[in-house]
Design an enzyme around this catalytic site. Structure first.
Site, PDB file in Angstrom:
ATOM      1  N   GLU A 150      39.145   0.916  -6.597  1.00 30.41           N
ATOM      2  CA  GLU A 150      38.156   1.967  -6.334  1.00 30.41           C
ATOM      3  C   GLU A 150      38.850   3.193  -5.741  1.00 30.41           C
ATOM      4  OE1 GLU A 150      35.690   3.423  -7.015  1.00 30.41           O
ATOM      5  OE2 GLU A 150      33.899   2.969  -5.843  1.00 30.41           O
ATOM      6  N   ASP A 151      38.286   4.351  -5.994  1.00 32.20           N
ATOM      7  CA  ASP A 151      38.878   5.585  -5.471  1.00 32.20           C
ATOM      8  C   ASP A 151      38.630   5.745  -3.970  1.00 32.20           C
ATOM      9  OD1 ASP A 151      36.134   5.944  -5.835  1.00 32.20           O
ATOM     10  OD2 ASP A 151      36.308   7.823  -6.947  1.00 32.20           O
ATOM     11  N   ASP A 173      32.859   4.869   1.074  1.00 33.57           N
ATOM     12  CA  ASP A 173      32.154   5.796   1.960  1.00 33.57           C
ATOM     13  C   ASP A 173      31.143   4.972   2.766  1.00 33.57           C
ATOM     14  OD1 ASP A 173      31.202   8.235   2.952  1.00 33.57           O
ATOM     15  OD2 ASP A 173      29.891   8.599   1.258  1.00 33.57           O
ATOM     16  N   LYS A 190      34.060   6.701 -12.837  1.00 32.43           N
ATOM     17  CA  LYS A 190      35.262   7.217 -13.472  1.00 32.43           C
ATOM     18  C   LYS A 190      36.349   7.491 -12.437  1.00 32.43           C
ATOM     19  CE  LYS A 190      32.117   9.814 -16.371  1.00 32.43           C
ATOM     20  NZ  LYS A 190      31.560  11.209 -16.540  1.00 32.43           N
ATOM     21  N   GLY A 191      35.955   7.518 -11.162  1.00 33.30           N
ATOM     22  CA  GLY A 191      36.838   7.981 -10.101  1.00 33.30           C
ATOM     23  C   GLY A 191      38.155   7.232  -9.960  1.00 33.30           C
ATOM     24  N   LYS A 213      36.704   6.340   4.059  1.00 33.52           N
ATOM     25  CA  LYS A 213      35.995   7.175   5.048  1.00 33.52           C
ATOM     26  C   LYS A 213      35.350   6.235   6.059  1.00 33.52           C
ATOM     27  CE  LYS A 213      34.424  11.160   2.352  1.00 33.52           C
ATOM     28  NZ  LYS A 213      33.230  11.736   1.713  1.00 33.52           N
ATOM     29  N   ARG A 262      38.880  16.297 -11.087  1.00 31.09           N
ATOM     30  CA  ARG A 262      39.507  14.968 -11.158  1.00 31.09           C
ATOM     31  C   ARG A 262      40.999  15.053 -11.465  1.00 31.09           C
ATOM     32  NH1 ARG A 262      35.307  11.139 -11.245  1.00 31.09           N
ATOM     33  NH2 ARG A 262      33.419  11.732 -12.362  1.00 31.09           N
ATOM     34  N   ASP A 279      35.639  13.650  -7.994  1.00 35.98           N
ATOM     35  CA  ASP A 279      35.049  14.830  -8.603  1.00 35.98           C
ATOM     36  C   ASP A 279      33.994  15.490  -7.724  1.00 35.98           C
ATOM     37  OD1 ASP A 279      33.055  12.668  -8.959  1.00 35.98           O
ATOM     38  OD2 ASP A 279      31.957  14.204 -10.081  1.00 35.98           O
TER      39      ASP A 279
HETATM   40  P1  IMP Z   1      29.591   4.459  -1.225  1.00 32.10           P
HETATM   41  O1  IMP Z   1      28.667   3.572  -2.015  1.00 32.10           O
HETATM   42  O2  IMP Z   1      28.849   5.337  -0.255  1.00 32.10           O
HETATM   43  O3  IMP Z   1      30.712   3.701  -0.541  1.00 32.10           O
HETATM   44  O4  IMP Z   1      30.147   5.495  -2.241  1.00 32.10           O
HETATM   45  C1  IMP Z   1      31.304   5.303  -2.899  1.00 32.10           C
HETATM   46  C2  IMP Z   1      31.361   6.230  -4.097  1.00 32.10           C
HETATM   47  O5  IMP Z   1      30.883   7.532  -3.753  1.00 32.10           O
HETATM   48  C3  IMP Z   1      32.787   6.415  -4.538  1.00 32.10           C
HETATM   49  O6  IMP Z   1      33.109   5.518  -5.546  1.00 32.10           O
HETATM   50  C4  IMP Z   1      32.799   7.840  -5.044  1.00 32.10           C
HETATM   51  O7  IMP Z   1      32.479   7.846  -6.403  1.00 32.10           O
HETATM   52  C5  IMP Z   1      31.714   8.531  -4.280  1.00 32.10           C
HETATM   53  N1  IMP Z   1      32.255   9.347  -3.165  1.00 32.10           N
HETATM   54  C6  IMP Z   1      32.185   9.073  -1.834  1.00 32.10           C
HETATM   55  N2  IMP Z   1      32.763  10.029  -1.108  1.00 32.10           N
HETATM   56  C7  IMP Z   1      33.241  10.928  -1.982  1.00 32.10           C
HETATM   57  C8  IMP Z   1      33.985  12.166  -1.831  1.00 32.10           C
HETATM   58  O8  IMP Z   1      34.332  12.633  -0.729  1.00 32.10           O
HETATM   59  N3  IMP Z   1      34.295  12.821  -2.993  1.00 32.10           N
HETATM   60  C9  IMP Z   1      33.948  12.335  -4.222  1.00 32.10           C
HETATM   61  N4  IMP Z   1      33.271  11.191  -4.403  1.00 32.10           N
HETATM   62  C10 IMP Z   1      32.911  10.500  -3.299  1.00 32.10           C
HETATM   63 MG    MG Z   2      33.414   5.858  -7.458  1.00 34.32          MG
END
Ligand code: IMP
Ligand code: MG
Length: 171
Positions: A95-96, A99, A40-41, A127, A161, A155
């Site tokens: 995408e929001d 990470d 939903k981000g 990040k 959000r 969130d």
């Molecule tokens: P990844 O698979 O580790 O790249 O994670 C990405 C997803 O993790 C994003 O789409 C977010 O939904 C969530 N996410 C990563 N970091 C944060 C944060 O600092 N706050 C909120 N959601 C996060």
């Molecule tokens: Mg996300």
């Protein structure tokens, strides 16, 4: 649990999203653009971004999760639900935040099997220092520090959000 220090202010978001929209508008002239938001981000970012995109386009959403409920870390396990028909479209994943990169890496490989005309990624927040897998980001809003962020779609346990800026979470 509350929203603390502001990491990306509303004015910075407005300005950068307008720039991204202008760049996308010029890159996708005469293409068949489909913005594919990750629920939903990305919802807040996508709806803001599309208002700065001046070329014809469609929007759709996909539900992907790599977190357990309440978790603050990516598990590396990614679930994708109901992939829309993207064959022939110039798909731009919206995408929001990226990470570890697990979510986008998996999703990109999964979507490529559906034969889109092209597939790129537009991500509001990055990040960088947390990356585990290399994922090329075609459009990036901001590089952000390695802290847990909320607001502008992001969130913590589904709250925050609605904030019009991005802030650091204080537990
Ligand atoms: P990844 O698979 O580790 O790249 O994670 C990405 C997803 O993790 C994003 O789409 C977010 O939904 C969530 N996410 C990563 N970091 C944060 C944060 O600092 N706050 C909120 N959601 C996060
Ligand atoms: Mg996300």
């Amino acid at each position: 649990m509350e929203a603390g220090r502001v990491v990306v202010a509303k004015e910075e978001l407005d300005k950068r999203i307008a720039e991204l929209g202008a760049q996308i508008s010029s890159d996708y002239k005469s293409r068949d653009l489909l913005l594919l938001g990750i629920l939903k981000g990305s919802v807040v970012f996508l709806t803001e971004l599309m208002r700065h995109i001046t070329v014809p386009h469609k929007i759709d959403f996909i539900s992907v999760s790599s977190y357990g409920v309440g978790a603050r870390e990516s598990s590396g396990l990614v679930h994708v639900q109901a992939i829309p028909d993207i064959a022939g479209y110039d798909v731009l994943i919206v995408e929001d935040i990226i990470d570890t990169g697990y979510t986008l890496d998996y999703l990109k490989r999964r979507l490529l099997k559906q034969n889109p005309a092209s597939l790129r990624i537009c991500c509001l927040l990055d990040k960088t220092e947390r990356r585990k897998v290399i994922v090329p980001i075609d459009y990036r809003g901001f590089s952000v520090p390695n802290v847990y962020l909320v607001g502008f779609g992001l969130d913590a346990d589904e709250y925050f959000r609605n904030l019009p800026y991005v802030a650091e979470l204080e537990e």
